[in-house]
Motif scaffolding. Sequence first.
Motif, PDB file in Angstrom:
ATOM      1  N   UNK A 109      22.899  10.501   6.990  1.00 10.67           N
ATOM      2  CA  UNK A 109      22.026  10.519   5.815  1.00 10.67           C
ATOM      3  C   UNK A 109      21.571   9.110   5.481  1.00 10.67           C
ATOM      4  N   UNK A 128      14.542  12.671   6.510  1.00 12.32           N
ATOM      5  CA  UNK A 128      14.105  11.286   6.299  1.00 12.32           C
ATOM      6  C   UNK A 128      12.722  11.211   5.671  1.00 12.32           C
ATOM      7  N   UNK A 160      10.900   9.748  12.152  1.00 14.77           N
ATOM      8  CA  UNK A 160      10.730   8.658  11.196  1.00 14.77           C
ATOM      9  C   UNK A 160       9.995   7.459  11.795  1.00 14.77           C
ATOM     10  N   UNK A 184      15.080  14.478  14.834  1.00 13.14           N
ATOM     11  CA  UNK A 184      15.327  14.006  13.473  1.00 13.14           C
ATOM     12  C   UNK A 184      15.215  12.489  13.396  1.00 13.14           C
ATOM     13  N   UNK A 185      15.602  11.823  14.485  1.00 13.35           N
ATOM     14  CA  UNK A 185      15.537  10.361  14.484  1.00 13.35           C
ATOM     15  C   UNK A 185      14.112   9.870  14.741  1.00 13.35           C
ATOM     16  N   UNK A 228      21.515   6.599   7.485  1.00  9.72           N
ATOM     17  CA  UNK A 228      20.683   6.137   8.588  1.00  9.72           C
ATOM     18  C   UNK A 228      19.241   6.602   8.421  1.00  9.72           C
ATOM     19  N   UNK A 229      19.071   7.797   7.841  1.00 13.48           N
ATOM     20  CA  UNK A 229      17.736   8.355   7.665  1.00 13.48           C
ATOM     21  C   UNK A 229      17.079   7.866   6.382  1.00 13.48           C
ATOM     22  N   UNK A 230      17.740   6.936   5.701  1.00  9.89           N
ATOM     23  CA  UNK A 230      17.097   6.296   4.559  1.00  9.89           C
ATOM     24  C   UNK A 230      17.606   6.727   3.200  1.00  9.89           C
ATOM     25  N   UNK A 231      18.701   7.472   3.144  1.00 12.37           N
ATOM     26  CA  UNK A 231      19.199   7.919   1.850  1.00 12.37           C
ATOM     27  C   UNK A 231      20.106   6.855   1.228  1.00 12.37           C
TER      28      UNK A 231
END
Lengths: 266, 481
Positions: A165, B106, B157, B153-154, A167-170
Amino acid sequence: MKKLRLNRKHLCIPYSVFLLCFVVAPLLVIIFYAFTNGEGKFSIDNLVGFFTSPNTIGTLFYSLCIAIVTTIVCLLIAYPIAYILARSKIKYKSTVVLIFVIPMWINFTLRITALKEILTIIEGNLAFHPFLNTIIGMTYDFLPFMILPMYTTLLKLDNSLLEAASDLGASPVKTFIKVSLPLSLPGIISGIVMVFLPSMTNYVVLDMLYNSTYIMGSLIGSYFSAYDWHNGSMIALILLIIILVFTLFTNKYEEDDHTGRGGVKI
Amino acid sequence: MSQSNENKIIELNNISKIFEDGFSAVSNFNLSIQKGEFVTFLGPSGCGKTTTLRMIAGFELPSEGQILLDGKDISKLPPNKRPINTVFQRYALFPHLNVFENIAFGLKLKKLPKEEINKRVKKALEIVDLEDFEKRKIQTLSGGQQQRIAIARAIVNEPEILLLDEPLGALDLKMRKEMQIELKNMHERLGITFIYVTHDQEEALTMSDKIVVMSEGKIQQIGTPEDIYNEPKNAFVADFIGESNVFGGVMTDKLKVRFCGYDFECLDDVEKGTMIDAVVRPEDIIITTPEDGMIQGEVISVIFKGVHYEITIISGKNEIVVQSTKKTEIGTKVGLIIEPDGIHVMLAENTINRIETAIDRHYKLEFLDGKLNCDLTKVIQGAGFNEEGTLIDAHGDEIDTDKLKVIVSIKPEDITMSDNEETGIICGHIISLIYKGDHYSYVVRTDEDIDIVVDDEYLWNMDDYVSLVIKEESIQYSIKK
């Protein structure tokens, strides 16, 4: 002559007998009493009586109110504790958890008596704050039941999901709201079920705190001690239905949780 | 691919990571990666490759050093502020969200408009070849599909760098091979910089533009797959990448190297008399008749490997592994030919253990708790003791031993190993083992965390706890300049 052979099917006989004697039969007895009057004739007076008497309806709502407040207070106290215990890297984690669980192993009467003494010292007269005392007593009694299931679920929370999470910007707050909280929902629901239902009926806590407050449990108790089996049974039945509806409702959220609500372990 | 331009995207300067428990996972790591490169960190488990990746992602902070992204220091930035995305080893997909919600995670955080999110998720699913999977639950997907969703998913972004932490480790062999090719294609299409972590040397050789071979937290070699395979810098790399024979030897003349009792011609120009390690790949050895061979030996084992036979030959004290398409019977006497271009000469490393140690108040060495009998008057020129027992130099002045360091030198062959803790003067675990033809070269990490190289002809196992017996008279002492 056919030989009597024992196969696996027969193993369920003892359980069925038990079920019949201690679950089905008493339930039928309750239903029978609930729908009969003093002369043993069928009647719905008890049902009508329950919903028309402001006294009983008031008690029902008061009980609900106490149960809801107790559950919320328990939740607010227990979640941070469970979260910190489960997620932190402290060394003697299980010992700390044990400290929270130990009260459960101490005799109930002793615990509540001790609480009573403490509250008397603080408040002077317990009769001044009946609602507050009820909440304090219930919370004290049921807190471990809220902490344990949440702790177990949070313990299983995979750290890599939190990393993913982030890592994905949260941000940490967003990670909590979008990942930790939804994933700990099964534990939260288990905790709610384990606290909400008993706190509607456990009137012993109130009795011991010299409390004049009436909840559903006290109502059933007072009918039964006056040998009014019919009204007492009807209230018990109504409670049973409320609990049933509540359980069906929470089950919906639990379908993905494989631990079930019995997942209480240290 | 834009390999040649000097467009550095990320630089790791002097990165070290020491964990709270004192374990040093990475030390003095220096690397710069260019835009669009496919870089692989390769090494055995525990070599620090994943820790390095985690530092780039931001899950770990380096104890020392700087990480520069496009010239800006990001060392202290939390992961959510870095334009870098990770594909995790065990995928780490959110089980409470479906495929669409996982991929959109993301993008939703970036508060993009709904249509934009839909469009990009669709495109990402197309890239990983899983169209129409939006509504599926994560639990209903196979390992390979979950892997693709994790990649989608990666990349959705559009990160500047994509980190992949052993992403294919959980897949079966066939799936792994397919995904290797797909990842490689994806890399070419997307033009994103990939940093890939694996312990699988074949995977690294197949996919990478550049391989960073790591061992015990240090870079052993950086180079293209061809470089790493053909010109390994040291015995570790040679041993780790592909099958190889490593022999201890010496340069006997210009372009002449002696090992296995024969003077071979080679192409590496190393000074005469230098101790070296010679690496010979099994496919570079030709089996012939004993008369035609440069060295002779006897076949002791033959294993069928599909495309070729793996034949082990014993020649004198050396065991030599050869790959050949022709079958040979066990017990056959054979001759072996090695062409000059099949021999790769590396400078022998760690031939002498040098341990730096301080001197305590009683003029004893701190190494081994003063158990070593080191006569400082012989180590320090002109030094002696006065009547009070103080160490003085040639002019009679007291020598300040606080500032002095003694180097204890021990040759690997002067150490023997024993499994009885009482016999030796120091104990440790075997952390590395390389077969060098006629003996094994071990690295023993002592309880004081000092690495000691030991040569022993007997086979011990990794992680064995051994006691080192060192002959006192063979130890050399010198003062650090």
